[in-house]
Scaffold this motif. Structure first.
Motif, PDB file in Angstrom:
ATOM      1  N   LYS A  16       0.826  -1.305   0.158  1.00 42.82           N
ATOM      2  CA  LYS A  16       0.043   0.029  -0.070  1.00 42.82           C
ATOM      3  C   LYS A  16       0.976   1.249   0.097  1.00 42.82           C
ATOM      4  CE  LYS A  16      -4.237  -1.654   1.973  1.00 42.82           C
ATOM      5  NZ  LYS A  16      -5.110  -1.525   3.395  1.00 42.82           N
ATOM      6  N   GLY A  17       1.963   1.247   0.669  1.00 37.69           N
ATOM      7  CA  GLY A  17       2.956   2.360   0.772  1.00 37.69           C
ATOM      8  C   GLY A  17       3.447   2.566  -0.540  1.00 37.69           C
ATOM      9  N   TYR A  18       3.786   1.522  -1.340  1.00 37.79           N
ATOM     10  CA  TYR A  18       4.126   1.698  -2.717  1.00 37.79           C
ATOM     11  C   TYR A  18       3.288   2.407  -3.755  1.00 37.79           C
ATOM     12  CZ  TYR A  18       7.853  -1.457  -1.752  1.00 37.79           C
ATOM     13  OH  TYR A  18       9.047  -2.374  -1.295  1.00 37.79           O
ATOM     14  N   CYS A  22       3.303   6.454  -5.082  1.00 32.32           N
ATOM     15  CA  CYS A  22       3.054   6.431  -6.614  1.00 32.32           C
ATOM     16  C   CYS A  22       2.095   7.441  -6.995  1.00 32.32           C
ATOM     17  CB  CYS A  22       3.090   5.263  -7.346  1.00 32.32           C
ATOM     18  SG  CYS A  22       3.016   5.608  -9.023  1.00 32.32           S
ATOM     19  N   VAL A  23       0.876   7.380  -6.304  1.00 33.01           N
ATOM     20  CA  VAL A  23      -0.344   8.122  -6.666  1.00 33.01           C
ATOM     21  C   VAL A  23      -0.083   9.433  -6.110  1.00 33.01           C
ATOM     22  CG1 VAL A  23      -1.757   6.197  -7.053  1.00 33.01           C
ATOM     23  CG2 VAL A  23      -1.785   7.313  -4.833  1.00 33.01           C
ATOM     24  N   ALA A  24       0.657   9.634  -5.145  1.00 26.83           N
ATOM     25  CA  ALA A  24       0.735  11.062  -4.524  1.00 26.83           C
ATOM     26  C   ALA A  24       2.195  11.649  -5.105  1.00 26.83           C
ATOM     27  CB  ALA A  24       1.151  11.091  -3.133  1.00 26.83           C
ATOM     28  N   GLY A  25       2.671  11.052  -6.178  1.00 25.30           N
ATOM     29  CA  GLY A  25       3.749  11.405  -7.092  1.00 25.30           C
ATOM     30  C   GLY A  25       5.368  11.579  -5.899  1.00 25.30           C
ATOM     31  N   ARG A  26       5.243  10.747  -4.847  1.00 22.83           N
ATOM     32  CA  ARG A  26       6.462  10.660  -4.186  1.00 22.83           C
ATOM     33  C   ARG A  26       7.556   9.840  -4.799  1.00 22.83           C
ATOM     34  NH1 ARG A  26       2.516  11.202  -0.005  1.00 22.83           N
ATOM     35  NH2 ARG A  26       2.402   9.079   0.046  1.00 22.83           N
ATOM     36  N   ILE A  27       7.142   8.973  -5.679  1.00 22.66           N
ATOM     37  CA  ILE A  27       8.024   8.142  -6.470  1.00 22.66           C
ATOM     38  C   ILE A  27       7.260   8.136  -7.875  1.00 22.66           C
ATOM     39  CG2 ILE A  27       8.802   6.616  -4.608  1.00 22.66           C
ATOM     40  CD1 ILE A  27       7.034   4.405  -5.695  1.00 22.66           C
ATOM     41  N   SER A  28       8.026   7.796  -8.741  1.00 23.63           N
ATOM     42  CA  SER A  28       7.695   7.869 -10.437  1.00 23.63           C
ATOM     43  C   SER A  28       6.957   6.370 -10.692  1.00 23.63           C
ATOM     44  CB  SER A  28       8.624   7.987 -11.429  1.00 23.63           C
ATOM     45  OG  SER A  28       9.737   6.930 -11.215  1.00 23.63           O
ATOM     46  N   PHE A  29       6.133   6.171 -11.742  1.00 24.41           N
ATOM     47  CA  PHE A  29       5.516   5.066 -12.126  1.00 24.41           C
ATOM     48  C   PHE A  29       6.563   3.912 -12.250  1.00 24.41           C
ATOM     49  CE2 PHE A  29       3.169   2.288 -14.935  1.00 24.41           C
ATOM     50  CZ  PHE A  29       2.074   1.773 -14.041  1.00 24.41           C
ATOM     51  N   ILE A 104      -5.303   4.550 -13.629  1.00 20.64           N
ATOM     52  CA  ILE A 104      -6.141   3.356 -13.493  1.00 20.64           C
ATOM     53  C   ILE A 104      -5.568   3.102 -11.830  1.00 20.64           C
ATOM     54  CG2 ILE A 104      -6.537   1.163 -13.512  1.00 20.64           C
ATOM     55  CD1 ILE A 104      -6.544   1.608 -16.595  1.00 20.64           C
ATOM     56  N   LEU A 105      -4.400   3.228 -11.709  1.00 18.69           N
ATOM     57  CA  LEU A 105      -3.888   3.178 -10.333  1.00 18.69           C
ATOM     58  C   LEU A 105      -4.376   4.135  -9.119  1.00 18.69           C
ATOM     59  CD1 LEU A 105      -1.739   1.420  -8.601  1.00 18.69           C
ATOM     60  CD2 LEU A 105       0.016   3.095  -9.011  1.00 18.69           C
ATOM     61  N   LYS A 106      -4.473   5.273  -9.732  1.00 19.50           N
ATOM     62  CA  LYS A 106      -4.986   6.473  -8.838  1.00 19.50           C
ATOM     63  C   LYS A 106      -6.568   5.991  -8.689  1.00 19.50           C
ATOM     64  CE  LYS A 106      -1.993  10.001 -10.213  1.00 19.50           C
ATOM     65  NZ  LYS A 106      -2.013  11.292 -11.154  1.00 19.50           N
ATOM     66  N   ALA A 107      -7.200   5.676  -9.526  1.00 24.69           N
ATOM     67  CA  ALA A 107      -8.681   5.301  -9.336  1.00 24.69           C
ATOM     68  C   ALA A 107      -8.792   4.061  -8.464  1.00 24.69           C
ATOM     69  CB  ALA A 107      -9.331   5.058 -10.637  1.00 24.69           C
ATOM     70  N   LEU A 108      -7.956   3.173  -8.677  1.00 24.47           N
ATOM     71  CA  LEU A 108      -8.048   2.244  -7.963  1.00 24.47           C
ATOM     72  C   LEU A 108      -7.617   2.282  -6.479  1.00 24.47           C
ATOM     73  CD1 LEU A 108      -6.432  -0.848  -9.921  1.00 24.47           C
ATOM     74  CD2 LEU A 108      -8.950  -0.400  -9.255  1.00 24.47           C
ATOM     75  N   LEU A 114      -7.651   4.056   0.012  1.00 24.57           N
ATOM     76  CA  LEU A 114      -6.146   3.936   0.099  1.00 24.57           C
ATOM     77  C   LEU A 114      -5.807   5.676   0.458  1.00 24.57           C
ATOM     78  CD1 LEU A 114      -3.559   2.817   0.703  1.00 24.57           C
ATOM     79  CD2 LEU A 114      -2.904   2.957  -1.728  1.00 24.57           C
ATOM     80  N   ARG A 115      -5.492   6.053   1.533  1.00 26.12           N
ATOM     81  CA  ARG A 115      -5.386   7.504   1.777  1.00 26.12           C
ATOM     82  C   ARG A 115      -3.954   7.963   1.804  1.00 26.12           C
ATOM     83  NH1 ARG A 115      -9.987   7.350   1.142  1.00 26.12           N
ATOM     84  NH2 ARG A 115     -11.713   7.132   2.927  1.00 26.12           N
ATOM     85  N   CYS A 116      -3.622   8.383   0.668  1.00 25.05           N
ATOM     86  CA  CYS A 116      -2.341   8.690   0.155  1.00 25.05           C
ATOM     87  C   CYS A 116      -1.498   9.578   0.763  1.00 25.05           C
ATOM     88  CB  CYS A 116      -2.223   8.850  -1.429  1.00 25.05           C
ATOM     89  SG  CYS A 116      -3.003   7.573  -2.362  1.00 25.05           S
ATOM     90  N   THR A 117      -2.191  10.668   1.386  1.00 27.32           N
ATOM     91  CA  THR A 117      -1.445  11.783   2.109  1.00 27.32           C
ATOM     92  C   THR A 117      -0.998  11.304   3.433  1.00 27.32           C
ATOM     93  OG1 THR A 117      -3.577  12.611   2.755  1.00 27.32           O
ATOM     94  CG2 THR A 117      -2.602  13.487   0.538  1.00 27.32           C
TER      95      THR A 117
END
Length: 130
Positions: A16-18, A22-29, A104-108, A114-117
């Motif tokens: 979930k952290g990965y 990713c969806v929060a932009g902390r790591i690239s796809f 799609i990953l963001k939508a999932l 998943l609370r990305c922040t």
């Protein structure tokens, strides 16, 4: 030695952290893909191999694991390169490029709550099954 409940909890938190990163932009796809791998297969999350998990562990985590099966089915299994995604034959076959895969990953992540922040990532010390 079978994977225990607490170990699966740690794995779930790490995966979930990965996704969150990713969806929060902390790591690239691409960084996400490298770190995330293909956990539904690598960790035998469908339970097809006997003795990988302590009895009842997969069942008790079934709801949480749905996220990872959705990521496998809707993102990883369909992914192709950005160049290939422009080819009509790839599009017709249901293939998606990295940009569409990230959406799609963001939508999932949103669908599965998943609370990305606010997500706190735990350690990454588990070894992969296989």
């Amino acid at each position: 030695m079978p994977i225990l409940d607490a170990e699966l909890d740690e794995l779930v938190a790490t995966l979930k952290g990965y996704i969150s990163d990713c969806v929060a932009g902390r790591i690239s796809f691409p960084e996400f893909l490298n770190a995330y791998g293909y956990p539904t297969g690598e960790y035998v999350m469908d339970g097809h191999e006997e003795g990988v998990y302590e009895h009842g562990v997969l069942e008790s985590h079934a709801q949480e694991l749905k996220l990872f099966f959705d990521v496998a089915e809707r993102v990883l299994d369909c992914l192709c390169s950005a160049e290939q995604a422009l080819d009509p034959a790839y599009a017709k076959a249901g293939r998606i490029g990295p940009d569409a895969a990230l959406e799609i990953l963001k939508a999932l992540a949103d669908k599965h709550g998943l609370r990305c922040t606010t997500f706190i990532q735990l350690g990454r010390g588990l070894s992969r099954a296989g």
